[in-house]
Design a protein around this motif. Sequence first.
Motif, PDB file in Angstrom:
ATOM      1  N   UNK A  21       0.847  -0.631  -0.163  1.00 32.64           N
ATOM      2  CA  UNK A  21      -0.129   0.204  -0.105  1.00 32.64           C
ATOM      3  C   UNK A  21       1.143   1.427   0.128  1.00 32.64           C
ATOM      4  N   UNK A  22       0.156   2.275  -0.541  1.00 34.24           N
ATOM      5  CA  UNK A  22       1.080   3.322  -0.924  1.00 34.24           C
ATOM      6  C   UNK A  22       0.706   4.575   1.190  1.00 34.24           C
ATOM      7  N   UNK A  23       2.238   4.692   1.483  1.00 38.51           N
ATOM      8  CA  UNK A  23       1.524   5.798   2.444  1.00 38.51           C
ATOM      9  C   UNK A  23       2.452   6.824   2.169  1.00 38.51           C
ATOM     10  N   UNK A  24       0.965   7.187   1.672  1.00 41.11           N
ATOM     11  CA  UNK A  24       0.952   8.931   1.595  1.00 41.11           C
ATOM     12  C   UNK A  24       1.125   9.617   2.785  1.00 41.11           C
ATOM     13  N   UNK A  25       0.655   9.282   3.997  1.00 37.30           N
ATOM     14  CA  UNK A  25       1.616  10.768   4.669  1.00 37.30           C
ATOM     15  C   UNK A  25       3.183  10.248   4.321  1.00 37.30           C
ATOM     16  N   UNK A  26       3.662  10.335   4.665  1.00 34.01           N
ATOM     17  CA  UNK A  26       5.420  10.217   4.272  1.00 34.01           C
ATOM     18  C   UNK A  26       5.161  10.601   3.018  1.00 34.01           C
ATOM     19  N   UNK A  27       4.930  10.698   2.296  1.00 37.14           N
ATOM     20  CA  UNK A  27       5.324  10.330   0.733  1.00 37.14           C
ATOM     21  C   UNK A  27       4.830  12.618   0.670  1.00 37.14           C
ATOM     22  N   UNK A  28       4.042  12.887   1.429  1.00 36.76           N
ATOM     23  CA  UNK A  28       3.850  13.889   1.935  1.00 36.76           C
ATOM     24  C   UNK A  28       5.442  14.984   2.471  1.00 36.76           C
ATOM     25  N   UNK A  37      15.359  11.757   4.321  1.00 35.70           N
ATOM     26  CA  UNK A  37      15.282   9.704   4.112  1.00 35.70           C
ATOM     27  C   UNK A  37      14.193   9.331   4.160  1.00 35.70           C
ATOM     28  N   UNK A  38      13.667   8.891   2.229  1.00 32.96           N
ATOM     29  CA  UNK A  38      12.666   7.722   2.247  1.00 32.96           C
ATOM     30  C   UNK A  38      13.310   6.866   1.657  1.00 32.96           C
ATOM     31  N   UNK A  39      11.797   5.549   1.943  1.00 36.12           N
ATOM     32  CA  UNK A  39      12.009   4.084   1.298  1.00 36.12           C
ATOM     33  C   UNK A  39      10.640   4.231   0.339  1.00 36.12           C
ATOM     34  N   UNK A  40      11.407   3.354  -0.889  1.00 34.68           N
ATOM     35  CA  UNK A  40      10.496   3.080  -2.005  1.00 34.68           C
ATOM     36  C   UNK A  40       9.308   2.895  -2.187  1.00 34.68           C
ATOM     37  N   UNK A  41       9.169   2.091  -0.933  1.00 37.24           N
ATOM     38  CA  UNK A  41       7.888   1.260  -0.763  1.00 37.24           C
ATOM     39  C   UNK A  41       6.734   2.087  -0.395  1.00 37.24           C
ATOM     40  N   UNK A  42       7.136   3.152   0.422  1.00 37.28           N
ATOM     41  CA  UNK A  42       6.367   4.078   0.750  1.00 37.28           C
ATOM     42  C   UNK A  42       4.887   4.336  -0.753  1.00 37.28           C
ATOM     43  N   UNK A  43       6.021   4.568  -1.994  1.00 41.00           N
ATOM     44  CA  UNK A  43       5.201   4.950  -2.648  1.00 41.00           C
ATOM     45  C   UNK A  43       4.268   3.544  -3.392  1.00 41.00           C
ATOM     46  N   UNK A  44       4.637   2.422  -2.837  1.00 38.87           N
ATOM     47  CA  UNK A  44       4.388   1.139  -3.261  1.00 38.87           C
ATOM     48  C   UNK A  44       4.865  -0.027  -3.675  1.00 38.87           C
ATOM     49  N   UNK A  52       5.644   2.012 -11.762  1.00 43.72           N
ATOM     50  CA  UNK A  52       5.447   3.368 -11.117  1.00 43.72           C
ATOM     51  C   UNK A  52       5.753   4.000 -10.222  1.00 43.72           C
ATOM     52  N   UNK A  53       5.839   3.245  -8.774  1.00 44.53           N
ATOM     53  CA  UNK A  53       6.236   3.256  -8.141  1.00 44.53           C
ATOM     54  C   UNK A  53       7.949   3.634  -7.849  1.00 44.53           C
ATOM     55  N   UNK A  54       8.730   2.989  -8.809  1.00 46.37           N
ATOM     56  CA  UNK A  54      10.029   3.410  -8.051  1.00 46.37           C
ATOM     57  C   UNK A  54      10.920   5.044  -9.079  1.00 46.37           C
ATOM     58  N   UNK A  63      16.347  13.383  -0.767  1.00 40.86           N
ATOM     59  CA  UNK A  63      17.993  13.174  -1.015  1.00 40.86           C
ATOM     60  C   UNK A  63      18.753  11.722  -0.870  1.00 40.86           C
ATOM     61  N   UNK A  64      18.174  10.782   0.342  1.00 36.61           N
ATOM     62  CA  UNK A  64      18.797   9.555   0.403  1.00 36.61           C
ATOM     63  C   UNK A  64      17.216   8.756  -0.056  1.00 36.61           C
ATOM     64  N   UNK A  65      17.585   8.329  -0.378  1.00 36.02           N
ATOM     65  CA  UNK A  65      16.378   7.181  -0.999  1.00 36.02           C
ATOM     66  C   UNK A  65      16.535   5.797  -0.623  1.00 36.02           C
ATOM     67  N   UNK A  66      16.080   4.891   0.523  1.00 35.16           N
ATOM     68  CA  UNK A  66      16.235   3.303  -0.044  1.00 35.16           C
ATOM     69  C   UNK A  66      15.116   2.190  -0.618  1.00 35.16           C
ATOM     70  N   UNK A  67      15.700   1.742  -1.234  1.00 38.00           N
ATOM     71  CA  UNK A  67      14.957   0.411  -1.745  1.00 38.00           C
ATOM     72  C   UNK A  67      15.290  -0.859  -1.281  1.00 38.00           C
ATOM     73  N   UNK A  68      13.905  -1.694  -0.916  1.00 37.55           N
ATOM     74  CA  UNK A  68      14.516  -2.768   0.093  1.00 37.55           C
ATOM     75  C   UNK A  68      13.402  -4.015  -1.045  1.00 37.55           C
TER      76      UNK A  68
END
Length: 666
Positions: A21-28, A37-44, A52-54, A63-68
Amino acid sequence: MRRLVLALVVLALVASTGSCQIEQDMIDRVTAGEITEARASWWGFDEQDSTQALQAAINSGAERLIVENMGSPWIVMPIELASNQEIIFEEGVEILAKRGEFKGTSVALFAARNVENVTLRGYGATFRMWRDDYDNPDLYEKAEWRHTLTLRGARDMNIYGLTLTESGGDGIYLGGGAGGATNYNIHIRDVICDRNYRQGISVITAENLRIEDTVLSNTAGTSPQAGIDFEPNRKGGERLKNIVMRNCLAENNAGGGYLFVLDNLYAENEPVSIRIENCRSVNDRIGARVSTGNTPEHSVSGYIEFVDTEFISPTGTGIMIGDKPPEGLRTTFENCVLHSPAAGHEEIAPITFTANRHVVRDVGGVDFGELVLRDEIEREPLGWVSMALGVNLTDVTGTLLLERAGERTPLEITPERLAAWAPRSDVPHIPLLRLADFEFVPVVDDPPAEPHYAPASFNLRRTNSAAFYAEAGDEVVLTAHFDQVGIRGGTTAAVTVVSPSGEEVVVGTIPFQEQGDVSFTAPATGLYEVRAESGGNRLSFIDSTHPLNLCTDTDGVPLRMVYGGGELYLWVPEGTEEFGVVATGEGTQEAIKVALYNPQGELVQEEDNVAAAVFMRVRLDAPSPGEAWRIEISRPSDLTFEDHSLSVRGVPPLLAPSPEALLRPR
C-alpha cells in the motif's frame, strides 16, 4: 487486541497479493521537506510491475532513498535517475527488467541523463535484464544499446557495489549528454558487470573517471564483446581525459579485456590520458588492444599507460597494437606480465602489431619497459601483420624478459631485432589505376551461347562497386543475393547504378536473406558503375544480362569480400611491361590462398595462409599483346577463410568471372 489482529490480517493479505500500500502521509512529509530519507516502498510495490512506484520515489526529491528487499524483484520498465540523490539498494535487492518490454533499440534499465550529484550504492544488489531474449530475432529487433545503466553527460556520480548483468548492450555506458556534454567526475567501485551482451563497460566520453576493484566478465553476444571498451564516436568534444582503472579484473570476455578503439579521435581532440594500474586480463580473446587513426590529422595525442598489469591469454593474443603511428599517442607498459598467450596457436605472436589497408604512415610508438613474457612455445615474441604495402613498424622499445623452460632470457628490442621480427616492406612503385582513366569496351564482341557473366561465388562485404558495358536501349537486369554474416541482422542492401554521364539510373534494394533484381533500360552507350552497400553482411551478384566486372578500387579501397572464392580474370592491356596483384587476409587468423596464372594456364605465383598483404609482382619478358590472366582465390590450408581483399596495380582495376566477361580499355 482485536484491532491489532485485524491489522495483521490486512498486512498478510497485502503480502499475499505481492503488492504494497502507498503510505501517503510519509510521501507528503518528503514533499514538504520534513524528512530527507525515504523508502521506495512508500510509493508502493507491485510484484508484477513497480515502474510507477520506483520512478515516483526517485522523482520525489528525497536526498536519500532506500530501495528495500521485498522478497521478490522490483520489476520495472525504463527508469530515469534524478539529480542530488543517493539511492541505497539493500542487500538482496534485484531490479529486474520487465520481460517482453524494452522493445526500443536504445532503452536502458536505468538512465542518468545530464544529472549531477548522484550515488547508486548497492552492495549485494543486482540490476538484471534478459540478454537471451534480446538476442532472439523472433522477439526483438537486433540492437546493441539496451544497457543496464547508461550515463549521458552525468556529473559527480558514484556507482558502488552493484552487480549489472544480462543486458542487451553494456553493463555501464558512458556517452555524450545534451550538447555533447561529457561525463565528469565519475567513480565506479566494487562493481560487477557480468554476462552483458556487448561490453561490460563502454566509455565514449569521460573526464575524471575512476574505476576501482571492478570485475568485467563473460561478455558475449555482439562485437566488440569486451570487458571494457574505450571508443569515442566522433571528433570534437568527446574525450578520454584523466581516467584511472585500478585493481580491476577482465575475465572470460569473448572479445578483449581492455580495448582502446580511438580511431574516431583526431589531432584536434584533447589529448588522451589513461592509466591502467594493477589490473588483470584472464582468458579474454585479446588481453589489451590499442588502435588509433593513422594520418597526421586523424590520430590523437596523449598517453595510455599500463602499470603492474597482468595479461593471461591462453586462447588469444596477449597485446595488440593497431594502426597507431609513432607520433601522437604514446603507449607504455611498466612492470607488466604476459602469460601463456595463444597457447594453442603457435602462428600467433604474443604481442602483435597490425596495419589496416588504409594506413599510410608507419606504426609504432610503444615502450614495453621490462615486460615479463612467459611463453613455452618456440616462436617470435613479437609479430607484425600489415594489410598495407610500404608501411613499417618503428619506434618500439623496451626489453622482453622471456621465461621458457625455467629460464629467463632478456630480449632487448633493438632496431636490428625489430627488423628481424618485422621485416621492412619496400614496394616498387607500380601505379594504382582508376576507372576514370579509361574508356572501356567488351573484350568479346560476340558472347558465347551460355555466357558466364556474373561473379556468383564471390561475396562482397561493406561498400564495393562493379561495372558493365551497355548500349543505349539495352534492357539490363542484375540479380543479387543478400545474405547474413555471423549473427548480424539486416533489412535490405542498396544497389545503385550510375550512368556513363555520372547520373543515378536506378537505386534497387535486395531483401535480407533473399535475392532480388535491379532492372532498367540503358539511357546511353558506355560504362555503367554498380555501387553495392552490404554493410557487415554479404552480397553476391548471381546473374547479369551484361558482362559484370568487379572493381578493385572503390574510392581508393580494394575489393572487400568474405568466404566464397573461385576464379577471376584481369585484363593486361597491350604494351604493359609490369603489373601486380595485392591480396590481403584480415589480421592474424583470417586468411586466403591466392594463385596467379598466365594466359597459357601456367602457375606464376601462389601464396597460402595470406593474412597480411602480399604483393604478387609480374615483370613481362616482352610487352603484353593484350591478354587475360587468371587469379584463383581459395581456402587457406591452416587459417580461417573469412574476410579478405584484392586490388591490382599497373592494369585496369576490373576483375571478371570469365575471360569472355572482361572489359578492356578501348
